[in-house]
Design a protein around this motif. Sequence first.
Motif, mmCIF file in Angstrom:
data_model
loop_
_atom_site.group_PDB
_atom_site.id
_atom_site.type_symbol
_atom_site.label_atom_id
_atom_site.label_comp_id
_atom_site.label_asym_id
_atom_site.label_seq_id
_atom_site.Cartn_x
_atom_site.Cartn_y
_atom_site.Cartn_z
ATOM 1 N N ARG A 1 0.827 -1.209 0.000
ATOM 2 C CA ARG A 1 0.000 0.000 0.000
ATOM 3 C C ARG A 1 0.862 1.259 0.000
ATOM 4 O O ARG A 1 1.890 1.319 0.655
ATOM 5 N N PRO A 2 0.421 2.247 -0.777
ATOM 6 C CA PRO A 2 1.138 3.525 -0.787
ATOM 7 C C PRO A 2 0.719 4.369 0.417
ATOM 8 O O PRO A 2 -0.459 4.401 0.758
ATOM 9 N N LEU A 3 1.676 4.993 1.065
ATOM 10 C CA LEU A 3 1.403 5.815 2.241
ATOM 11 C C LEU A 3 1.946 7.217 2.063
ATOM 12 O O LEU A 3 2.996 7.413 1.449
ATOM 13 N N LYS A 4 1.231 8.170 2.639
ATOM 14 C CA LYS A 4 1.720 9.541 2.694
ATOM 15 C C LYS A 4 1.527 9.992 4.137
ATOM 16 O O LYS A 4 0.433 10.426 4.521
ATOM 17 N N LYS B 1 3.259 18.213 2.484
ATOM 18 C CA LYS B 1 2.162 18.033 1.520
ATOM 19 C C LYS B 1 2.608 18.304 0.082
ATOM 20 O O LYS B 1 2.145 17.674 -0.860
ATOM 21 N N ASP B 2 3.498 19.277 -0.083
ATOM 22 C CA ASP B 2 3.884 19.698 -1.437
ATOM 23 C C ASP B 2 5.025 18.860 -2.005
ATOM 24 O O ASP B 2 5.518 19.136 -3.100
ATOM 25 N N SER B 3 5.446 17.813 -1.279
ATOM 26 C CA SER B 3 6.511 16.982 -1.847
ATOM 27 C C SER B 3 5.909 15.714 -2.458
ATOM 28 O O SER B 3 4.828 15.279 -2.061
ATOM 29 N N SER B 4 6.621 15.139 -3.438
ATOM 30 C CA SER B 4 6.107 13.930 -4.100
ATOM 31 C C SER B 4 6.494 12.683 -3.313
ATOM 32 O O SER B 4 6.278 11.561 -3.762
ATOM 33 N N GLU B 5 7.059 12.878 -2.135
ATOM 34 C CA GLU B 5 7.498 11.753 -1.306
ATOM 35 C C GLU B 5 6.328 10.861 -0.878
ATOM 36 O O GLU B 5 5.300 11.352 -0.413
#
Length: 196
Positions: A166-169, A175-179
């Motif tokens: 699963r992708p997690l943020k 918020k503004d990073s593509s990490e």
Amino acid sequence: NFRCRSGFKLIEIDDKFRLLHAGDNVVDCGAAPGAWSQVAVQRVNSAGTDPDLLRGTVIGIDLQHIASLDGANFLSCHDVTAPSTHKKLQNLLPNGQADVILSDMAPNASGFREMDHEKLITMCLSLLELSEAILKPGGSLLCKYWDGIYAQRLQEKLSSVFGSVRPLKPNASRKDSSERYFLAVSADLQKNAGSI
Ligand code: SAM
């Protein structure tokens, strides 16, 4: 007190998904300056702080120097993607096996977003070889990536090896990073999983 603020991202992820347990053997890829390793040392009890709990192992690797940390064993100036590093890890880990592989690795950003994205995806793919060499059956992998066109390909590759991906943020990630992070876990770990 963490060596850098990325420690809070791992805490947030581990609080929700219970990736790290006392007694676990953990490999931390791209470990400098060492905040993730600090979190891992606490959670797997590798410094033996709690004598009633099992004592785990934390091995951190980085191209750069990592200042020593009680409870961790560091391979400074080592490339995670090199087969010689995989050999060293096999020798250092109890029974040559890890329960968890963490990767917060990132290349030096060139500023060209797509190029950096592709480079980090390639580094993440090399973690599959590392997993094959040292990860226990049923072990889990948490890896940082920068979102972009190849992210889905990475997710598919990880899915073919692990039960679920699963992708997690995490909230601690800007918020503004593509990490983003992929959490690849075996089926029984999934049962306890919350969501971010
Ligand atoms: N998780 C770390 C912490 O909490 O302190 C921060 C990691 S930092 C964002 C990314 C690290 O990945 C850098 O220190 C970099 O040197 C390392 N790195 C990049 N490519 C690597 C490679 N091929 N092998 C080992 N380390 C690598």
